[in-house]
Design a protein around this motif. Sequence first.
Motif, PDB file in Angstrom:
ATOM      1  N   PRO A 191      11.841  12.065  -2.877  1.00  0.00           N
ATOM      2  CA  PRO A 191      11.167  10.821  -2.526  1.00  0.00           C
ATOM      3  C   PRO A 191      11.140   9.801  -3.652  1.00  0.00           C
ATOM      4  CG  PRO A 191       9.565  12.553  -2.959  1.00  0.00           C
ATOM      5  CD  PRO A 191      10.911  13.199  -3.034  1.00  0.00           C
ATOM      6  N   LEU A 192      11.168   8.525  -3.243  1.00  0.00           N
ATOM      7  CA  LEU A 192      10.921   7.367  -4.098  1.00  0.00           C
ATOM      8  C   LEU A 192       9.752   6.603  -3.477  1.00  0.00           C
ATOM      9  CD1 LEU A 192      14.645   6.358  -4.534  1.00  0.00           C
ATOM     10  CD2 LEU A 192      13.115   6.859  -6.449  1.00  0.00           C
ATOM     11  N   THR A 193       8.687   6.393  -4.237  1.00  0.00           N
ATOM     12  CA  THR A 193       7.439   5.917  -3.643  1.00  0.00           C
ATOM     13  C   THR A 193       6.689   4.988  -4.589  1.00  0.00           C
ATOM     14  OG1 THR A 193       6.059   7.707  -4.522  1.00  0.00           O
ATOM     15  CG2 THR A 193       7.220   8.147  -2.444  1.00  0.00           C
ATOM     16  N   ARG A 194       5.583   4.439  -4.072  1.00  0.00           N
ATOM     17  CA  ARG A 194       4.705   3.605  -4.892  1.00  0.00           C
ATOM     18  C   ARG A 194       3.476   4.355  -5.375  1.00  0.00           C
ATOM     19  NH1 ARG A 194       6.581   0.239  -0.815  1.00  0.00           N
ATOM     20  NH2 ARG A 194       4.784   0.731   0.512  1.00  0.00           N
ATOM     21  N   SER A 195       3.379   5.643  -5.091  1.00  0.00           N
ATOM     22  CA  SER A 195       2.230   6.426  -5.560  1.00  0.00           C
ATOM     23  C   SER A 195       2.616   7.886  -5.686  1.00  0.00           C
ATOM     24  CB  SER A 195       1.046   6.298  -4.587  1.00  0.00           C
ATOM     25  OG  SER A 195       1.244   7.113  -3.447  1.00  0.00           O
ATOM     26  N   ARG A 239       0.838  -1.190   0.000  1.00  0.00           N
ATOM     27  CA  ARG A 239       0.000   0.000   0.000  1.00  0.00           C
ATOM     28  C   ARG A 239       0.879   1.247   0.000  1.00  0.00           C
ATOM     29  NH1 ARG A 239      -5.434  -0.986   1.496  1.00  0.00           N
ATOM     30  NH2 ARG A 239      -5.896  -3.108   0.790  1.00  0.00           N
ATOM     31  N   SER A 240       0.309   2.367  -0.382  1.00  0.00           N
ATOM     32  CA  SER A 240       1.053   3.622  -0.313  1.00  0.00           C
ATOM     33  C   SER A 240       1.270   4.007   1.144  1.00  0.00           C
ATOM     34  CB  SER A 240       0.288   4.725  -1.038  1.00  0.00           C
ATOM     35  OG  SER A 240      -0.866   5.111  -0.298  1.00  0.00           O
ATOM     36  N   GLY A 276       8.052  -3.388  -1.380  1.00  0.00           N
ATOM     37  CA  GLY A 276       7.286  -3.252  -0.148  1.00  0.00           C
ATOM     38  C   GLY A 276       8.104  -3.528   1.092  1.00  0.00           C
ATOM     39  N   PHE A 277       9.423  -3.281   1.022  1.00  0.00           N
ATOM     40  CA  PHE A 277      10.293  -3.405   2.188  1.00  0.00           C
ATOM     41  C   PHE A 277      10.294  -2.117   3.008  1.00  0.00           C
ATOM     42  CE2 PHE A 277      13.227  -6.381  -0.467  1.00  0.00           C
ATOM     43  CZ  PHE A 277      12.287  -7.403  -0.372  1.00  0.00           C
ATOM     44  N   THR A 278       9.648  -1.108   2.528  1.00  0.00           N
ATOM     45  CA  THR A 278       9.611   0.210   3.165  1.00  0.00           C
ATOM     46  C   THR A 278       8.356   0.923   2.706  1.00  0.00           C
ATOM     47  OG1 THR A 278      10.802   2.317   3.410  1.00  0.00           O
ATOM     48  CG2 THR A 278      11.004   1.206   1.287  1.00  0.00           C
ATOM     49  N   SER A 279       7.851   1.819   3.526  1.00  0.00           N
ATOM     50  CA  SER A 279       6.682   2.599   3.116  1.00  0.00           C
ATOM     51  C   SER A 279       7.046   3.620   2.049  1.00  0.00           C
ATOM     52  CB  SER A 279       6.072   3.303   4.336  1.00  0.00           C
ATOM     53  OG  SER A 279       5.609   2.350   5.277  1.00  0.00           O
ATOM     54  N   PHE A 280       8.282   4.102   2.088  1.00  0.00           N
ATOM     55  CA  PHE A 280       8.798   5.074   1.109  1.00  0.00           C
ATOM     56  C   PHE A 280      10.297   5.111   1.272  1.00  0.00           C
ATOM     57  CE2 PHE A 280       8.081   7.336   5.049  1.00  0.00           C
ATOM     58  CZ  PHE A 280       9.233   8.075   5.215  1.00  0.00           C
ATOM     59  N   GLU A 281      10.969   5.784   0.374  1.00  0.00           N
ATOM     60  CA  GLU A 281      12.408   5.998   0.495  1.00  0.00           C
ATOM     61  C   GLU A 281      12.739   7.426   0.101  1.00  0.00           C
ATOM     62  OE1 GLU A 281      15.552   5.421   0.976  1.00  0.00           O
ATOM     63  OE2 GLU A 281      15.826   3.336   1.590  1.00  0.00           O
ATOM     64  N   ILE A 282      13.957   7.839   0.423  1.00  0.00           N
ATOM     65  CA  ILE A 282      14.464   9.144   0.018  1.00  0.00           C
ATOM     66  C   ILE A 282      15.750   8.909  -0.762  1.00  0.00           C
ATOM     67  CG2 ILE A 282      15.277  11.411   0.760  1.00  0.00           C
ATOM     68  CD1 ILE A 282      13.721  10.830   3.412  1.00  0.00           C
TER      69      ILE A 282
END
Length: 457
Positions: A224-228, A9-10, A168-174
Motif C-alpha cells: 500500500p501507498l497511503t496518507r496514514s 482524509r485517510s 487526494g486523487f484516490t483514497s489509497f493506492e497499491i
Amino acid sequence: MAHDDLGLRSAKQQAAAIAAGELSSRELTAHVIDRIERLDGDINAVVTRDFEGALGRAAAADAAQARGDALGPLHGVPFTAKDALMTAGIRSTGGARELTGNIPDTDAAVVAACRAAGAIVIGKTNLPRWSADNQSFNDLFGTTSNPWDLSKVPGGSSGGAAAAAAMGFTSFEIGTDIGGSIRFPASYNGIWGHKPSFGLIPTTGYLDHVRGGTTEPDINVFGPLTRSCDDLELLFDVLLRREAPWAPQLPPGPDDVRPLRVAAWLDDEYCPVDGDVLGVMRAAVEALEGSGVHVDHEARPDIDPLPAWETGMRLVRAAMALAGRSEGPSHREWLENHLAREECRRKWAEFFTGYDAILMPVSFHHPFDHMPEGTFAERRLPANGVERPYIEMTRWTILTGMSYLPATVPPLGLTPQGLPVGFQVVGPYGGDRTTMALARRIGELTGGYQPPPRALG
C-alpha cells in the motif's frame, strides 16, 4: 467534516464516515473526481479514467448500505490502481504500447481484494514502461510530475500512484516493488509506503511483459501507498494472502515501541547520502531517541554491501528478463546468485536476533529533475557535489528487497529545497507489523503526511 478536505482524509476516516451515514460513497467519489479534473493537469498522475462507471458503482454501494448489507472495511471509498495491475473492464497497459488496447477480463488479486472489501476503482495511474525506472513516463501517457515540484520526478515505478495518493486523487493506492518502486515514490511524495515481506501478498495480475499476469516474479511485491499509517495497516490486512497457512501467524506489532532494539545505518561509503537528505533522516532519528527509543548507530549486518547489491541486481534483472530489458542469466547463473542471496538472508536473520528493526535510506538523493533522455548506464545524479551513476540509487533498496525483508517508509519532512524525504524501517522476514508500528511512532514525531501545496487548491 469540511467538504474541501474530504479527499485528503485517510481511507479509514473516509470509510468510517460512509459507514456512519455522514457521507455517501457517491458524494466522496464525485469529490475525488472533481479533484482529479481540477488539479491533475500538470501532474498527469491519473491517465485512464472510468468516472462514469465509478459513480455508478458508488451509487450501488450506497444502495447496498441502505438495504443493510454487510459492509467491508473499505466500503464505498474510491481508489486508483497502478496501470501495471490488471483491472477487469478498464484499460491496463503496464505503460507499454504493446498493450495499448488491453482491457482484462479479470482483476489482479490485490484489486479483487480491494473490491471485495468494498472499494471502488475509478481509474489507473501512470508508470514507466514495464515498471522499469525510477521516473514515471512512457510513450502512451507522457510524464508524471512530482506534486511538490513539477520540475522533479515523482519516483518510480509507482510514481503516478504515489502522486495520486499525495494529491487526494484516490483514497489509497497499491504499488509494486522489485527494486524500490514503493519506497522511492513514498519518500519522494511525502506519503506512507509499505513493502511487505516477499510472498505475503499475491502478485498475480502484474503486467511486466506482454504475457504477464499469470506468474509471480522473484523479489517483486505489492504493497500500500497511503496518507496514514492506519491505512497501511488496514490495507496490509485486506491484501494479505489468505490461503497461506502461516499468514494468520504473523506476529503482532508492539503497542509500545520504546523497548524495541533499533539500529540506524543512515550513511556509508558504499553509497554516500546527499547532505540535505541525511539531515532530514538524522533529525527523525534524534526525535525517536528523544521519545525514549534507544538507537544503536554502529550496528550493521555482517554483509559486504557492494557484492550483495551486485547479486541483487543480477537477480532483479533475471526477474525482469521477460520484459526484454536483457536476455537474462542461464539457469546455472541464477542458481549461483540465489545461493549468494540465501547467504545474505542468513546474515540478515542473524542480525535480527539482536535487533528488531534497522533504519536505512531509501535513496541517496531527494526527488531529482526529469531525466527522459539516456539509458540507466548513461544517466548521472549529483550528490554532495559529485556526479554519481544513476543505477546507484538502488543501492539501499536492493539490499533489503532481494533479501525479501519488509520495509515501511514514513514521511520524515522536507529538505531545505522543500522536497520530501522518507527512510526505510526494515525488519526481519515476517516482521511487517513491527516495522509499521515503529514507523507509526516516527511519523507521529515528524508530523507524518502533509499535503503538497497544490493539493490545497
